[in-house]
Write an enzyme that holds these catalytic residues in place. Structure first.
Site, PDB file in Angstrom:
ATOM      1  N   ASP A  21       3.676  -3.550  12.266  1.00 41.44           N
ATOM      2  CA  ASP A  21       3.745  -4.933  12.743  1.00 41.44           C
ATOM      3  C   ASP A  21       3.394  -4.954  14.233  1.00 41.44           C
ATOM      4  OD1 ASP A  21       6.570  -7.176  13.410  1.00 41.44           O
ATOM      5  OD2 ASP A  21       4.388  -7.574  13.309  1.00 41.44           O
ATOM      6  N   ASP A  25       7.047 -10.157  13.897  1.00 44.95           N
ATOM      7  CA  ASP A  25       7.572 -11.050  12.839  1.00 44.95           C
ATOM      8  C   ASP A  25       8.150 -10.262  11.668  1.00 44.95           C
ATOM      9  OD1 ASP A  25       4.454 -12.015  11.110  1.00 44.95           O
ATOM     10  OD2 ASP A  25       5.356 -10.050  11.533  1.00 44.95           O
ATOM     11  N   ASP A  29       0.548  -6.114  10.074  1.00 49.63           N
ATOM     12  CA  ASP A  29      -0.629  -6.967  10.247  1.00 49.63           C
ATOM     13  C   ASP A  29      -1.839  -6.125  10.674  1.00 49.63           C
ATOM     14  OD1 ASP A  29       1.370  -8.000  12.963  1.00 49.63           O
ATOM     15  OD2 ASP A  29      -0.229  -6.493  13.073  1.00 49.63           O
ATOM     16  N   ASP A  98      -9.482  -4.680  -1.302  1.00 48.85           N
ATOM     17  CA  ASP A  98      -8.870  -4.821  -2.624  1.00 48.85           C
ATOM     18  C   ASP A  98      -9.443  -6.087  -3.276  1.00 48.85           C
ATOM     19  OD1 ASP A  98      -5.604  -3.647  -3.490  1.00 48.85           O
ATOM     20  OD2 ASP A  98      -7.074  -4.610  -4.818  1.00 48.85           O
ATOM     21  N   ASP A 206      -8.718  -4.516  -8.749  1.00 46.07           N
ATOM     22  CA  ASP A 206      -7.412  -4.697  -9.384  1.00 46.07           C
ATOM     23  C   ASP A 206      -7.563  -4.995 -10.879  1.00 46.07           C
ATOM     24  OD1 ASP A 206      -4.508  -5.102  -8.686  1.00 46.07           O
ATOM     25  OD2 ASP A 206      -4.897  -7.024  -9.657  1.00 46.07           O
ATOM     26  N   GLU A 264      -9.059  -0.159 -11.006  1.00 42.51           N
ATOM     27  CA  GLU A 264      -7.713   0.118 -11.494  1.00 42.51           C
ATOM     28  C   GLU A 264      -7.685  -0.245 -12.968  1.00 42.51           C
ATOM     29  OE1 GLU A 264      -4.577  -2.603 -10.900  1.00 42.51           O
ATOM     30  OE2 GLU A 264      -3.048  -1.057 -10.692  1.00 42.51           O
ATOM     31  N   HIS A 337       1.233   1.453  -4.050  1.00 39.29           N
ATOM     32  CA  HIS A 337       2.227   0.405  -3.785  1.00 39.29           C
ATOM     33  C   HIS A 337       2.957  -0.033  -5.050  1.00 39.29           C
ATOM     34  CE1 HIS A 337      -1.371  -1.476  -5.205  1.00 39.29           C
ATOM     35  NE2 HIS A 337      -0.700  -2.580  -5.432  1.00 39.29           N
ATOM     36  N   ASP A 338       2.523   0.516  -6.204  1.00 42.09           N
ATOM     37  CA  ASP A 338       3.171   0.180  -7.485  1.00 42.09           C
ATOM     38  C   ASP A 338       4.013   1.322  -8.027  1.00 42.09           C
ATOM     39  OD1 ASP A 338       0.159  -1.458  -8.698  1.00 42.09           O
ATOM     40  OD2 ASP A 338       1.873  -2.296  -7.611  1.00 42.09           O
TER      41      ASP A 338
END
Ligand code: TEU
Length: 570
Positions: A21, A25, A29, A98, A206, A264, A337-338
């Site tokens: 970050d 926040d 980013d 992605d 994806d 994927e 991330h899964d």
């Protein structure tokens, strides 16, 4: 640059909201990523795969896109993106975006127009169907098919305005695009071309094997809990290859071969993968398979994990190596991330944390294929250790909790399954240093930083030549320096050994032998180490490496040894 440059490349996946970050926040980013390029350059990666940064209501953390060509303000601006792309390119690092085009957000203008009226010119851009015959609109059971969604519940959402239902294989805020409609396909290709014209270096696609559905849409086999299994009716569907070949013609064919494309493909078999990745078919360069990351799913599915059966895991990986050995190409991954953190899932994050993280990295990276390093994996980051459902944010995990509770599964069993397998395990902020929030943010992180960042962090590991990160760096360097790693043949060794993962790679006179003990007990690898030199190991600098050349190699708990021999070509 050769068209298949990606065969000796290593890809690093950045999940932007948890990477770095820059504005306090609490959410990562683009400027944060820019500030961490030194780390990626030090590691030696060739490509960054950016998880979605596009405009999105963030129902599924950006995998629900409302504008494919705008940057979500959470992550910054198009200028920030261009600055990152320029800086990465200046360091010789490519950026792959992605591509999430099986579905959009329900807030995408395309869907808003499609939903506006049955007579909308975009009505057929999505899957709309009337209630099942004999049922009142909105009544239970009126859904057009009995399919269960990935995120629990039906794949059909009722639209009161029109009295019809729209299809969403994932969340109701992720309506499926109708790829049967050529207007949809052309709009996707045009968007892809504009990103390539902007300078991006390819796409991770994806669930790209879900875009072709079997027509007419019909019920699947019944599942426990009353819904049906639609997967065989929408995975690797009848026009999947046709669509990908059309995409290749419309987007990549006219350009020089500097791109990387990875699809994927949940549920795809090796036979599907040969068709997807055979270069003669011009579809995608490689795919993410799921057989090896589904290997520990239990009777209740993903959130009912079983102990790892190494022989079974080796059989899966060996089959994929053999099938894509000549025709096609493998991706190589443990984490993303899964998926939960591999050192907690298949390693030992308590008694053999560093050794097991390194051993798992070595057996993955030295196979034939393109390795993917998920952010923090190179540090040996562990699962989050959540104990209450209130700590979770992931819609897949929250949906599974509700669904399993409704099936009267004891709560503790569900919480144990989530602690082991939830996608949130991979989404805690990257641990950069020992400061509050691990240097990820000066604000409050959207998901708490794991407490072990006090010792498990990039700053500490950059300074330690024996660190997990230093080992990943050495693996990546070995791939860049020794062609046998990228281009050698693959032969599994000791396939039935329940502790040792061993294999041999050969290219010309180079013979690479990998022997890893993926257990907490001593083992012996009965492999001829080909009298090679020990080029990589996780013994620690102060340990005298076992002399090469023996017919069998003793291996301590989680010990890995990599030998490289040069012998007269056979
Ligand atoms: O994942 C698709 C997919 O197969 C995963 O949802 C998988 O079923 C599960 O999460 C892991 O077992 C892709 C994205 O990677 C995921 O983050 C998105 O939630 C999903 O598609 C929808 O876009």
């Amino acid at each position: 640059m050769s068209d298949d440059w990606w065969k000796s490349a290593v890809v690093y996946q950045v999940y932007p909201r948890s990477f770095q970050d820059s504005d306090g926040d609490g959410v990562g980013d683009l400027r944060g990523i820019l500030s961490r390029l030194d780390h990626l350059e030090w590691l030696g990666v060739d490509v960054i795969w950016l998880s979605p940064i596009y405009a999105s209501p963030q129902a599924d953390n950006g995998y629900d896109i409302s504008d494919y060509e705008a940057i979500d303000p959470t992550f910054g601006t198009l200028d920030d993106f261009d600055a990152l792309l320029t800086a990465a390119h200046a360091r010789g690092i490519k950026i792959v975006m992605d591509l999430v085009v099986n579905h959009t957000s329900d807030e995408h203008p395309w869907f808003l127009e499609s939903r506006s009226s049955k007579r909308s010119p975009k009505r057929d851009w999505y899957w709309w169907r009337p209630p099942r015959e004999g049922f009142e609109p909105g009544a239970p059971g009126a859904e057009p098919t009995n399919w269960r969604a990935f995120f629990s519940g039906s794949t059909w959402a009722y639209d009161e305005e029109s009295g019809e239902y729209f299809l969403h294989l994932f969340h109701p805020k992720q309506p499926d695009l109708n790829w049967e409609n050529p207007e949809v396909r052309q709009a996707v290709y045009a968007m892809m071309n504009r990103w390539l014209d902007r300078g991006v270096d390819g796409f991770r696609m994806d669930v790209i094997n879900l875009i072709s559905k079997v027509l007419p849409l019909r019920d699947g086999e019944p599942l426990p809990g009353g819904l049906g299994n639609g997967f065989p009716l929408y995975a690797c569907g009848p026009r999947n290859h046709e669509f990908l070949q059309e995409m290749h013609r419309e987007v990549f064919a006219g350009r020089e071969g500097r791109f990387l494309t990875v699809g994927e493909t949940p549920g795809a078999t090796v036979d599907d993968a040969v068709l997807f990745t055979d270069p003669a078919r011009a579809e995608v360069d490689m795919v993410f398979q799921f057989e090896h990351v589904d290997v520990d799913h239990g009777p209740l599915g993903k959130f009912d994990p079983q102990p790892l059966d190494l022989v079974r895991l080796k059989a899966i990986l060996g089959r994929w190596q053999a099938a894509l050995g000549e025709r096609g190409w493998n991706s190589l991954y443990w984490d993303n991330h899964d998926q939960p953190r591999v050192v907690s899932r298949f390693g030992d994050d308590r008694d053999h944390w560093a050794a097991s993280a390194k051993a798992l990295a070595a057996v993955l990276h030295l196979m034939r294929g393109t390795p993917y390093v998920y952010q923090g994996e190179e540090l040996g980051m562990t699962n989050a250790g959540f104990t209450s459902i209130d700590q979770y944010r992931d819609i897949e995990s929250l949906g599974a909790y509700d669904e399993l509770r409704a099936m009267d599964v004891p709560e503790q069993r569900i919480l144990d399954g989530l602690a082991a397998m939830s996608r949130d395990n991979a989404r805690t902020p990257v641990q950069w240093d020992a400061s509050p929030h691990a240097g990820f943010t000066t604000g409050t992180p959207w998901l708490p930083v794991t407490a072990n960042h006090a010792w498990l962090n990039a700053e500490a590991q950059r300074a330690d030549p024996d660190s997990v990160a230093a080992f990943y760096r050495a693996l990546i360097a070995l791939r860049h320096d020794e062609p046998v790693v990228a281009h050698g043949t693959f032969a599994m060794l000791l396939a039935e050994d329940p502790q040792v993962f061993a294999y041999r790679r050969v290219l010309g006179d180079a013979v690479l032998t990998v022997a890893a003990n993926l257990s907490g007990q001593d083992a012996t690898a009965r492999v001829d180490a080909a009298h090679g030199s020990l080029v990589l190991h996780n013994l620690g600098a102060d340990t005298t490496p076992y002399p090469a050349g023996a017919g069998e190699v003793p291996l301590g708990p989680w010990e890995v040894r990599v030998y490289l021999a040069r012998q007269a070509a056979r």
